[in-house]
Write a protein that holds these residues in place. Structure first.
Motif, PDB file in Angstrom:
ATOM      1  N   LEU A  21       0.826  -1.205   0.000  1.00 19.38           N
ATOM      2  CA  LEU A  21       0.000   0.000   0.000  1.00 19.38           C
ATOM      3  C   LEU A  21       0.861   1.257   0.000  1.00 19.38           C
ATOM      4  O   LEU A  21       2.026   1.230   0.391  1.00 19.38           O
ATOM      5  N   SER A  22       0.272   2.360  -0.409  1.00 22.40           N
ATOM      6  CA  SER A  22       0.978   3.636  -0.329  1.00 22.40           C
ATOM      7  C   SER A  22       1.080   4.072   1.126  1.00 22.40           C
ATOM      8  O   SER A  22       0.374   3.554   2.000  1.00 22.40           O
ATOM      9  N   GLU A  23       1.943   5.037   1.387  1.00 27.50           N
ATOM     10  CA  GLU A  23       2.120   5.533   2.755  1.00 27.50           C
ATOM     11  C   GLU A  23       0.811   6.088   3.308  1.00 27.50           C
ATOM     12  O   GLU A  23       0.461   5.867   4.464  1.00 27.50           O
ATOM     13  N   ARG A  24       0.073   6.816   2.455  1.00 29.67           N
ATOM     14  CA  ARG A  24      -1.170   7.436   2.940  1.00 29.67           C
ATOM     15  C   ARG A  24      -2.216   6.374   3.292  1.00 29.67           C
ATOM     16  O   ARG A  24      -2.972   6.535   4.241  1.00 29.67           O
ATOM     17  N   GLN A  26      -1.546   3.211   4.314  1.00 32.05           N
ATOM     18  CA  GLN A  26      -1.113   2.564   5.554  1.00 32.05           C
ATOM     19  C   GLN A  26      -1.474   3.433   6.756  1.00 32.05           C
ATOM     20  O   GLN A  26      -1.995   2.937   7.763  1.00 32.05           O
ATOM     21  N   ASP A  62      -7.925  13.744   0.518  1.00 29.88           N
ATOM     22  CA  ASP A  62      -6.852  12.779   0.791  1.00 29.88           C
ATOM     23  C   ASP A  62      -7.412  11.548   1.508  1.00 29.88           C
ATOM     24  O   ASP A  62      -7.021  10.414   1.209  1.00 29.88           O
ATOM     25  N   ALA A  66      -7.322   7.664   0.156  1.00 35.70           N
ATOM     26  CA  ALA A  66      -6.639   6.625   0.932  1.00 35.70           C
ATOM     27  C   ALA A  66      -7.582   5.473   1.238  1.00 35.70           C
ATOM     28  O   ALA A  66      -7.214   4.295   1.129  1.00 35.70           O
ATOM     29  N   GLU A  69      -8.168   3.259  -1.734  1.00 34.68           N
ATOM     30  CA  GLU A  69      -7.078   2.303  -1.955  1.00 34.68           C
ATOM     31  C   GLU A  69      -7.194   1.120  -0.993  1.00 34.68           C
ATOM     32  O   GLU A  69      -7.008  -0.032  -1.385  1.00 34.68           O
ATOM     33  N   GLU A 176      -3.112   5.174  -7.898  1.00 28.94           N
ATOM     34  CA  GLU A 176      -1.837   5.703  -7.390  1.00 28.94           C
ATOM     35  C   GLU A 176      -1.503   5.084  -6.050  1.00 28.94           C
ATOM     36  O   GLU A 176      -2.342   4.947  -5.183  1.00 28.94           O
ATOM     37  N   GLY A 177      -0.252   4.693  -5.900  1.00 28.30           N
ATOM     38  CA  GLY A 177       0.185   4.124  -4.638  1.00 28.30           C
ATOM     39  C   GLY A 177       0.048   2.626  -4.591  1.00 28.30           C
ATOM     40  O   GLY A 177       0.550   1.972  -3.701  1.00 28.30           O
ATOM     41  N   GLU A 180       4.257   0.478  -8.375  1.00 28.38           N
ATOM     42  CA  GLU A 180       5.259   1.431  -8.801  1.00 28.38           C
ATOM     43  C   GLU A 180       5.064   1.758 -10.267  1.00 28.38           C
ATOM     44  O   GLU A 180       4.940   0.891 -11.118  1.00 28.38           O
ATOM     45  N   SER A 184      -2.691   7.209 -11.432  1.00 29.90           N
ATOM     46  CA  SER A 184      -4.028   7.328 -10.879  1.00 29.90           C
ATOM     47  C   SER A 184      -4.981   7.784 -11.965  1.00 29.90           C
ATOM     48  O   SER A 184      -4.599   8.512 -12.885  1.00 29.90           O
TER      49      SER A 184
END
Length: 309
Positions: A21-24, A26, A62, A66, A69, A176-177, A180, A184
């Motif tokens: 997962l992307s940082e946001r 998680q 945001d 998130a 995702e 996105e996220g 790699e 998006s």
């Protein structure tokens, strides 16, 4: 009584899907797990505006991206019609199942879920616990388990590993996220529109495979290898259909979030969060002028003598 703490299993950092997962996303998962108003079934109100206030650099847009995702990867499920969010593996992940009285409350909470979609997902989690009391509640909230999105997952704290694709059909692009180099969906709907068109067409074109072999169309209690193969094929089909549906929902949610962000960026009246003097902005610069004309017309009508045209 409100929760005072949350339990996060160390094994989550070994979870391949979570690490992908992307940082946001998680961070969003940890935020959701740490909410004091999560009930013991893992359900809480859908409050993106409140959650955005936990960090000065975060907006409701945001938050929505998130969560979209997280939903795409089956960590959470959202129903915006009922304003409910379900953390799918909460009963096991927060240790609810290890506390008899708390678990009894979780079963009661499960029956109070309003969203039909979340009830199906939660029923699948309860059936995975292999307990009579949990299965009884699952049967009440979801009488038709064949339609449950997460049916068949052995470990409720995990999601489908990336290499596993039961239908052997190539996967669509994700947001996105997620991977790699992947892009998006843009606000003009190019990628998002193509994803939805493709997945909708797939859902329309595919016919559910029969759960039994041709020799036993109504099923049989006798051992039958072709029937076993047919059942597995049907399970794979159900999993793929629900994955496609989740992909459509997450794509649409991401598009809505990006469109809202674009409208805020182009609006000269509201702040970065989309509010104008504490009120949600409609991004309409002519609103005040129209309201003024309307008030003037009303006043003019009131000044007219009775009976005047």
């Amino acid at each position: 009584m409100a929760r005072s703490h949350a339990q996060i299993q160390f094994s989550i950092w070994s979870n391949k899907e979570f690490r992908g997962l992307s940082e946001r996303a998680q961070r969003m998962y940890l935020v959701l797990f740490g909410q004091k108003d999560v009930n013991n079934a893992g359900v809480l109100p859908w409050l993106p505006t409140r959650w955005a206030k936990y960090c000065k650099d975060t907006t409701p847009t945001d938050i929505e991206a998130a969560v979209a995702e997280l939903e795409e990867h089956r960590f959470v499920y959202v129903d915006t019609d009922t304003d409910e969010l379900l953390i799918r593996s909460f009963i096991r992940g927060d240790g609810v199942i290890k506390q008899p009285n708390v678990f009894k409350n979780a079963l009661k909470c499960a029956e109070l879920v309003e969203s039909e979609r979340l009830r199906r997902v939660l029923a699948s989690e309860l059936r995975g616990l292999r307990r009579r009391d949990a299965e009884a509640v699952a049967d009440r909230i979801d009488p038709n388990p064949s339609e449950t999105p997460t049916e068949g997952f052995e470990n409720p704290s995990e999601t489908l590993p990336e290499p596993l694709n039961p239908s052997r059909i190539p996967r669509e692009p994700r947001g996105e996220g997620v991977g790699e180099g992947e892009k998006s969906p843009t606000a003009d709907g190019d990628l998002g529109g193509r994803v939805r068109a493709y997945t909708h067409a797939r859902a329309r074109e595919q016919v559910p495979p029969p759960p039994h072999c041709p020799k036993h169309p109504d099923g049989t209690d006798a051992p039958c290898r072709p029937c076993g193969t047919a059942r597995q094929r049907r399970v794979d089909w159900d999993v793929e259909q629900n994955r496609l549906a989740a992909l459509i929902r997450s794509t649409e949610a991401r598009e809505r979030a990006e469109l809202r962000a674009q409208a805020i960026a182009e609006c000269s009246m509201c702040d970065d969060d989309g509010y104008d003097n504490g009120v949600l902005c409609d991004h309409d610069p002519e609103r005040a002028e129209r309201a003024s004309r309307f008030v003037a017309r009303i006043k003019s009508d009131l000044r007219k003598p009775k009976g005047a045209a």
